[in-house]
Design a protein around this motif. Structure first.
Motif, PDB file in Angstrom:
ATOM      1  N   TRP A   8       0.836  -1.212   0.000  1.00  0.00           N
ATOM      2  CA  TRP A   8       0.000   0.000   0.000  1.00  0.00           C
ATOM      3  C   TRP A   8       0.861   1.249   0.000  1.00  0.00           C
ATOM      4  CZ3 TRP A   8      -4.657   0.634  -1.517  1.00  0.00           C
ATOM      5  CH2 TRP A   8      -5.609  -0.398  -1.374  1.00  0.00           C
ATOM      6  N   GLN A   9       1.891   1.200   0.855  1.00  0.00           N
ATOM      7  CA  GLN A   9       2.811   2.346   0.915  1.00  0.00           C
ATOM      8  C   GLN A   9       3.426   2.604  -0.437  1.00  0.00           C
ATOM      9  OE1 GLN A   9       5.987   2.871   3.831  1.00  0.00           O
ATOM     10  NE2 GLN A   9       4.913   1.422   5.114  1.00  0.00           N
TER      11      GLN A   9
ATOM     12  N   VAL B  75       1.019   4.142  -2.919  1.00  0.00           N
ATOM     13  CA  VAL B  75       0.823   5.577  -2.696  1.00  0.00           C
ATOM     14  C   VAL B  75       2.037   6.354  -3.192  1.00  0.00           C
ATOM     15  CG1 VAL B  75       0.495   7.371  -0.945  1.00  0.00           C
ATOM     16  CG2 VAL B  75      -0.741   5.223  -0.745  1.00  0.00           C
ATOM     17  N   TRP B  76       3.233   5.844  -2.861  1.00  0.00           N
ATOM     18  CA  TRP B  76       4.456   6.555  -3.260  1.00  0.00           C
ATOM     19  C   TRP B  76       4.642   6.549  -4.771  1.00  0.00           C
ATOM     20  CZ3 TRP B  76       7.158  10.090  -1.008  1.00  0.00           C
ATOM     21  CH2 TRP B  76       7.115  10.193   0.393  1.00  0.00           C
TER      22      TRP B  76
ATOM     23  N   LEU C 221       2.388   9.106  -6.054  1.00  0.00           N
ATOM     24  CA  LEU C 221       2.936  10.436  -5.761  1.00  0.00           C
ATOM     25  C   LEU C 221       4.086  10.780  -6.703  1.00  0.00           C
ATOM     26  CD1 LEU C 221       3.043  10.541  -1.855  1.00  0.00           C
ATOM     27  CD2 LEU C 221       1.795  12.091  -3.335  1.00  0.00           C
TER      28      LEU C 221
ATOM     29  N   VAL D  29       2.395  16.909  -0.158  1.00  0.00           N
ATOM     30  CA  VAL D  29       3.331  16.731   0.961  1.00  0.00           C
ATOM     31  C   VAL D  29       3.088  17.786   2.042  1.00  0.00           C
ATOM     32  CG1 VAL D  29       5.783  16.939   1.594  1.00  0.00           C
ATOM     33  CG2 VAL D  29       5.120  15.573  -0.391  1.00  0.00           C
TER      34      VAL D  29
ATOM     35  N   HIS E  56       0.402  19.456   2.640  1.00  0.00           N
ATOM     36  CA  HIS E  56      -0.915  19.310   3.261  1.00  0.00           C
ATOM     37  C   HIS E  56      -1.000  18.063   4.145  1.00  0.00           C
ATOM     38  CE1 HIS E  56      -5.184  19.873   3.776  1.00  0.00           C
ATOM     39  NE2 HIS E  56      -5.397  18.638   3.392  1.00  0.00           N
ATOM     40  N   TYR E  57      -0.602  16.930   3.594  1.00  0.00           N
ATOM     41  CA  TYR E  57      -0.798  15.673   4.329  1.00  0.00           C
ATOM     42  C   TYR E  57       0.339  15.335   5.294  1.00  0.00           C
ATOM     43  CZ  TYR E  57      -4.790  14.615   1.406  1.00  0.00           C
ATOM     44  OH  TYR E  57      -6.018  14.664   0.800  1.00  0.00           O
TER      45      TYR E  57
ATOM     46  N   ARG F 102      -5.602  14.333  -5.322  1.00  0.00           N
ATOM     47  CA  ARG F 102      -6.416  13.358  -4.596  1.00  0.00           C
ATOM     48  C   ARG F 102      -7.153  12.431  -5.564  1.00  0.00           C
ATOM     49  NH1 ARG F 102     -10.430  14.586  -1.883  1.00  0.00           N
ATOM     50  NH2 ARG F 102     -10.315  13.428   0.035  1.00  0.00           N
TER      51      ARG F 102
ATOM     52  N   LEU G 130      -4.674  10.011  -7.024  1.00  0.00           N
ATOM     53  CA  LEU G 130      -4.316   8.969  -6.051  1.00  0.00           C
ATOM     54  C   LEU G 130      -5.478   7.984  -5.869  1.00  0.00           C
ATOM     55  CD1 LEU G 130      -2.475  11.224  -3.464  1.00  0.00           C
ATOM     56  CD2 LEU G 130      -1.448   9.381  -4.771  1.00  0.00           C
ATOM     57  N   ARG G 131      -6.675   8.516  -5.846  1.00  0.00           N
ATOM     58  CA  ARG G 131      -7.850   7.646  -5.686  1.00  0.00           C
ATOM     59  C   ARG G 131      -7.911   6.625  -6.835  1.00  0.00           C
ATOM     60  NH1 ARG G 131     -12.570   9.047  -3.205  1.00  0.00           N
ATOM     61  NH2 ARG G 131     -12.202  11.251  -3.488  1.00  0.00           N
TER      62      ARG G 131
ATOM     63  N   LEU H 172      -5.101   3.996  -6.557  1.00  0.00           N
ATOM     64  CA  LEU H 172      -5.378   2.998  -5.521  1.00  0.00           C
ATOM     65  C   LEU H 172      -6.502   2.057  -5.955  1.00  0.00           C
ATOM     66  CD1 LEU H 172      -5.050   5.395  -2.473  1.00  0.00           C
ATOM     67  CD2 LEU H 172      -3.449   3.610  -3.131  1.00  0.00           C
ATOM     68  N   ALA H 173      -7.469   2.610  -6.675  1.00  0.00           N
ATOM     69  CA  ALA H 173      -8.556   1.757  -7.178  1.00  0.00           C
ATOM     70  C   ALA H 173      -8.003   0.759  -8.198  1.00  0.00           C
ATOM     71  CB  ALA H 173      -9.639   2.617  -7.806  1.00  0.00           C
TER      72      ALA H 173
ATOM     73  N   GLN I  13      -6.416  -2.116  -6.483  1.00  0.00           N
ATOM     74  CA  GLN I  13      -7.395  -3.079  -5.960  1.00  0.00           C
ATOM     75  C   GLN I  13      -7.922  -3.991  -7.059  1.00  0.00           C
ATOM     76  OE1 GLN I  13     -10.450  -1.050  -3.747  1.00  0.00           O
ATOM     77  NE2 GLN I  13      -9.647  -1.919  -1.856  1.00  0.00           N
TER      78      GLN I  13
ATOM     79  N   LEU J 290      -7.829  -8.223  -7.406  1.00  0.00           N
ATOM     80  CA  LEU J 290      -9.041  -9.047  -7.408  1.00  0.00           C
ATOM     81  C   LEU J 290      -8.857 -10.428  -8.037  1.00  0.00           C
ATOM     82  CD1 LEU J 290     -11.944  -6.509  -7.965  1.00  0.00           C
ATOM     83  CD2 LEU J 290     -11.514  -7.925  -5.955  1.00  0.00           C
TER      84      LEU J 290
END
Lengths: 103, 195
Positions: free
Chosen positions: B121-122, B125-126, B129, B141, B143-144, B172, B175-176, B179-180, B183, B187
């Protein structure tokens, strides 16, 4: 499973960033480099110089050392007078050398 | 009359050329500045160089610093500007090198499943990014990671608040989606496990 709703996404991004970066620190050398660039010498360099000058002062007590250095050195008998030199210092701290040379 | 910020006395000493004051400010702020720069550049050596340059600029431009406010936004601003400079100069070259390093890196040792999942997961995300532009990554960076407000980020990046908001929104969404995608990739593996 992560649903990627707004809050989850924010939490995940925040978590991933902080997880990897929470323990990072710059190396100690960075400050030395900053000092070096701003002053031309580092704290360590200044420390060594201070230490060296202090030792020099200890090695050459101003009045005493000057008086002592003006005396002739025994092993240097073929000359009546020896100017302050490294020989004076060696003679002062190395008794065995003096005896050896004297005999 | 406004109260003097705790950095005020140090800034005043700095304005008189006191290097020890710079040392104290460095100790206070080195970690957040370094962490932010590292998150943007992803390069330890470069991040240390930028950190170094940032504090040298603080010393050389001490006269321009307002001693009534925190030094932190000013430091971020200098550091982020240096990141932009770096980005425009060497970004393409670094990307090529990074890809080469990734191809040559050995496969990491096996971890227990939970740790592997977490790392994945990390990594996702990276990776997402990394593929953002420096402008977008900087906003994410700040903001979060640093928890700064849109207004503070606008000051640091020298852009209007609306621009910061739209960059954050774009990042955002990006990134969404990343990440989707991850996933969806997982599956078939899950389905295989249960057959």
């Amino acid at each position: 499973m992560i649903s990627h709703s707004g809050d989850d996404l924010d939490t995940l991004i925040r978590w991933a960033l902080s997880r990897q970066l929470r323990h990072v620190r710059p190396s100690p050398e960075v400050w030395g480099k900053i000092e070096l660039r701003l002053t031309g010498c580092t704290a360590r360099g200044k420390g060594i110089w201070r230490s060296l000058t202090r030792r020099m002062r200890g090695f050459f007590p101003p009045e005493e050392a000057l008086g002592r250095m003006k005396h002739p050195v025994m092993f240097n008998g073929w000359l009546s007078y020896t100017h302050p030199s490294l020989a004076c210092l060696v003679e002062q701290y190395m008794t065995i050398l003096r005896i050896g040379w004297a005999t | 009359m406004s109260e003097l910020h705790p950095d005020g006395p140090l800034v005043r000493r700095l304005q008189n050329g006191d290097l020890e004051a710079l040392g104290e400010l460095y100790e206070k702020y080195k970690t957040p500045v370094y962490r932010t720069v590292l998150a943007i550049t992803r390069d330890q050596e470069l991040a240390e160089d930028i950190l170094q340059e940032t504090f040298i600029r603080v010393y050389l431009n001490a006269g321009k610093i307002d001693d009534g406010v925190s030094l932190m936004p000013w430091l971020y601003r200098v550091a982020v500007n240096l990141c932009y400079t770096w980005s425009s100069r060497v970004r393409r070259l670094l990307n090529v090198l990074q890809q080469a390093i990734e191809q040559l890196s050995p496969v990491p040792a096996r971890h227990p499943e939970a740790i592997a999942e977490e790392l994945e997961w990390q990594q996702t995300v990276w990776q997402a990014l990394d593929s953002l532009s420096v402008d977008h990554r900087t906003v994410v960076v700040l903001h979060y990671l640093e928890g700064l407000s849109l207004k503070e980020i606008a000051y640091i990046t020298g852009t209007p608040e609306g621009t910061v908001k739209s960059r954050l929104h774009y990042a955002r969404e990006y990134l969404r989606k990343a990440l989707a995608d991850r996933q969806h990739r997982l599956l078939p593996e899950v389905a295989y496990d249960f057959t």
